[in-house]
Design an enzyme around this catalytic site. Structure first.
Site, PDB file in Angstrom:
ATOM      1  N   HIS A 257       0.836  -1.202   0.000  1.00  0.00           N
ATOM      2  CA  HIS A 257       0.000   0.000   0.000  1.00  0.00           C
ATOM      3  C   HIS A 257       0.875   1.258   0.000  1.00  0.00           C
ATOM      4  O   HIS A 257       0.664   2.169  -0.810  1.00  0.00           O
ATOM      5  CB  HIS A 257      -0.909  -0.020   1.234  1.00  0.00           C
ATOM      6  CG  HIS A 257      -1.827   1.145   1.353  1.00  0.00           C
ATOM      7  ND1 HIS A 257      -3.137   1.125   0.926  1.00  0.00           N
ATOM      8  CD2 HIS A 257      -1.625   2.406   1.841  1.00  0.00           C
ATOM      9  CE1 HIS A 257      -3.697   2.298   1.157  1.00  0.00           C
ATOM     10  NE2 HIS A 257      -2.808   3.097   1.719  1.00  0.00           N
ATOM     11  N   GLU A 258       1.849   1.295   0.891  1.00  0.00           N
ATOM     12  CA  GLU A 258       2.709   2.477   0.964  1.00  0.00           C
ATOM     13  C   GLU A 258       3.624   2.589  -0.257  1.00  0.00           C
ATOM     14  O   GLU A 258       3.990   3.696  -0.654  1.00  0.00           O
ATOM     15  CB  GLU A 258       3.538   2.450   2.250  1.00  0.00           C
ATOM     16  CG  GLU A 258       2.710   2.445   3.535  1.00  0.00           C
ATOM     17  CD  GLU A 258       1.682   3.567   3.616  1.00  0.00           C
ATOM     18  OE1 GLU A 258       1.937   4.657   3.041  1.00  0.00           O
ATOM     19  OE2 GLU A 258       0.626   3.354   4.240  1.00  0.00           O
ATOM     20  N   HIS A 261       1.882   4.732  -2.718  1.00  0.00           N
ATOM     21  CA  HIS A 261       2.083   6.157  -2.425  1.00  0.00           C
ATOM     22  C   HIS A 261       3.495   6.588  -2.810  1.00  0.00           C
ATOM     23  O   HIS A 261       3.702   7.632  -3.439  1.00  0.00           O
ATOM     24  CB  HIS A 261       1.874   6.415  -0.931  1.00  0.00           C
ATOM     25  CG  HIS A 261       0.452   6.396  -0.484  1.00  0.00           C
ATOM     26  ND1 HIS A 261      -0.519   7.192  -1.039  1.00  0.00           N
ATOM     27  CD2 HIS A 261      -0.156   5.668   0.497  1.00  0.00           C
ATOM     28  CE1 HIS A 261      -1.674   6.958  -0.423  1.00  0.00           C
ATOM     29  NE2 HIS A 261      -1.481   6.046   0.501  1.00  0.00           N
ATOM     30  N   GLU A 287      -4.456   7.782  -3.146  1.00  0.00           N
ATOM     31  CA  GLU A 287      -5.010   6.513  -2.692  1.00  0.00           C
ATOM     32  C   GLU A 287      -5.321   5.580  -3.857  1.00  0.00           C
ATOM     33  O   GLU A 287      -5.279   4.354  -3.701  1.00  0.00           O
ATOM     34  CB  GLU A 287      -6.258   6.741  -1.850  1.00  0.00           C
ATOM     35  CG  GLU A 287      -5.968   7.230  -0.445  1.00  0.00           C
ATOM     36  CD  GLU A 287      -5.132   6.251   0.361  1.00  0.00           C
ATOM     37  OE1 GLU A 287      -5.362   5.025   0.263  1.00  0.00           O
ATOM     38  OE2 GLU A 287      -4.241   6.705   1.092  1.00  0.00           O
TER      39      GLU A 287
END
Length: 492
Positions: A257-258, A261, A287
């Protein structure tokens, strides 16, 4: 030098100082001594005062007034659009309020972490009450008579409104609830992974996955924190994760997930570094990257087949009987407490809960003292289980402690955008699964870099998605994807 050049030089220095402040925040969450919290709060408050003075420098208004946009290109006009918006917002906020918010929220992070570790809501309530008071003041200054929540939401998703978000959620909720009910009534209960998985081995595999998804280690690093996050831009973009030896998927998918980003910030055109355009254009678009990396790509059947084999090699066990059972475990639907560990079906229900509560907090319809009861009542209604302890309930997220009111709905906006992007990606890269089955996501991440990441803040949020997909963003592709995927996983 022209007024435009003077303006950009001023903002490059401001952006550089803002990156320094971001690095202080990263340090506080990762390696700062526990006893340094009070001094760090003073440091953050002092630096925020410097930044506020730079952002409200009267020369900015004079430079903006003297620039003739007629001869400027698209990038230059985008820079001015961001600067005008930032200057307008900064001019409405008193410097004392900005500095006080920085001090209080810096201190609040540590208090929240202590309260979360001790399951002690009362320990956090006085600080949360102060944060809410300051955020209401900030919203009133920014709104100038308009909707308070919209004024805060605009900081994360320019142009969005609470009413528009609420209407989208109202359209989404019936299909999400219906899907959840059909899954729970399917008679299938896919087991979670079993066993213990060493912390260092988890981090080694997390780094390998991050590499396969395009994270640039020359300009990044992976650390541990209570709540995973991404910090930085340009040539210094850092990510964090957390490790539980009984739950390896939490570490791997939080990392992935990170990475979404981080890859976004690393992928922006270097010509835009340390300028207003040199960041992700909104948290919703941000996101979209973290969610498509984590879910549509990382939880796909193709990638899970590779990951199943790597689990056996790295840990000596996979925790599942075969690749199909492993895929089912990765996509297991259950009414868990923790948003960051939620399955794709429940995740947006977590966001809707937080969105409604924080709108009520900012509007004054709900106070901090009543928040835990409101949370627990709503959670039981939406998820069918009672919250067992505050760390699994109202204390689980860092966001409110650091004043990020208006941030939560951008998670679901990101899911909606990701659904649109995935539909376009599958059409543009028909052999996508072949690469994922080898553990490599380069064809997907190359497409996302070219169509979403490289432009940075050049376009408005919805325009970024429309240019990439060929259609205006809407919730349909996400809901169709969820119905198709989980219909297959649960034999609906």
């Amino acid at each position: 030098m022209s007024a435009y050049d003077d303006l950009l030089d001023h903002h490059r220095e401001t952006e550089a100082l803002a990156e320094v402040m971001g690095r202080l925040g990263w340090d506080q969450e990762t390696v700062m001594p526990r006893g340094g919290a009070q001094q760090r709060a003073e440091e953050m408050g002092a630096l925020e005062g410097v930044l506020h003075r730079r952002r409200t420098d009267p020369r900015i208004g004079a430079w903006l007034a003297s620039i003739d946009e007629g001869g400027l290109g698209a990038a230059e006009r985008a820079q001015l659009r961001h600067i005008r918006r930032s200057y307008s917002r900064a001019m409405r906020l008193p410097e004392t309020l900005s500095a006080e918010l920085a001090r209080v929220t810096s201190r609040a992070q540590g208090i929240w972490a202590e309260a979360r570790a001790a399951d002690d809501v009362a320990h956090f309530l006085p600080t949360l009450t102060e944060v809410i008071r300051l955020k209401r003041e900030e919203a009133a200054a920014l709104a100038e008579g308009g909707d308070l929540y919209d004024a805060l939401l605009d900081d994360y998703e320019p142009g969005a409104t609470g009413q528009g978000i609420a209407e989208m959620f109202d359209r989404m909720r019936p299909r999400l609830v219906s899907l959840r009910e059909r899954i729970m009534g399917s008679g299938r209960d896919h087991p979670a992974l079993s066993g213990r998985y060493g912390a260092e081995a988890q981090l080694t595999l997390a780094r390998e996955i991050a590499t396969h998804f395009g994270y640039d280690w020359r300009h990044g690093r992976l650390d541990s924190s209570v709540h995973p996050f991404t910090s930085g831009s340009g040539t210094d973009v850092r990510i964090t994760t957390r490790v539980d030896e009984a739950e390896p998927l939490g570490c791997l998918y939080s990392t992935l997930h990170e990475v979404g980003h981080g890859a976004y910030e690393q992928g922006i055109d270097p010509a835009f570094h340390l300028t207003p355009v040199g960041h992700g254009v909104s948290m919703g678009v941000h996101e979209s990257q973290s969610r498509i990396y984590e879910n549509q790509l990382g939880r796909s059947a193709a990638f899970c087949g590779w990951l199943y084999a790597r689990f056996g090699e790295v840990f000596g066990q996979a925790g599942a009987a075969d690749a199909q059972a492993f895929y089912a475990a990765v996509n297991r639907v259950h009414s868990g407490y923790i948003r960051t560990e939620a399955d794709e079906v429940h995740y947006n229900l977590h966001i809707m809960l937080r969105f409604d509560l924080e709108r009520d907090l900012i509007a004054g319809r709900l106070e901090a003292a009543d928040l835990e009861e409101a949370w627990n009542t709503r959670f039981a209604a939406d998820f069918g289980v009672a919250v067992d302890r505050p760390a699994n309930g109202v204390l689980q997220d860092v966001h409110w402690s650091v004043g990020l009111f208006g941030y939560f709905p951008t998670y679901t906006l990101g899911n909606v955008y990701a659904g649109c992007l995935y539909q376009a990606l599958r059409a543009a890269v028909p052999d996508l699964d072949a690469g994922l089955a080898r553990g490599h996501a380069e064809p997907a991440t190359d497409w996302l870099r070219a169509h979403v990441q490289r432009p940075g803040g050049l376009y408005a949020p919805a325009e970024v998605i429309e240019r990439a997909c060929g259609f205006a963003p809407h919730e349909g592709p996400l809901l169709d994807y969820l119905d198709t995927k989980f219909g297959a996983v649960y034999g609906l």
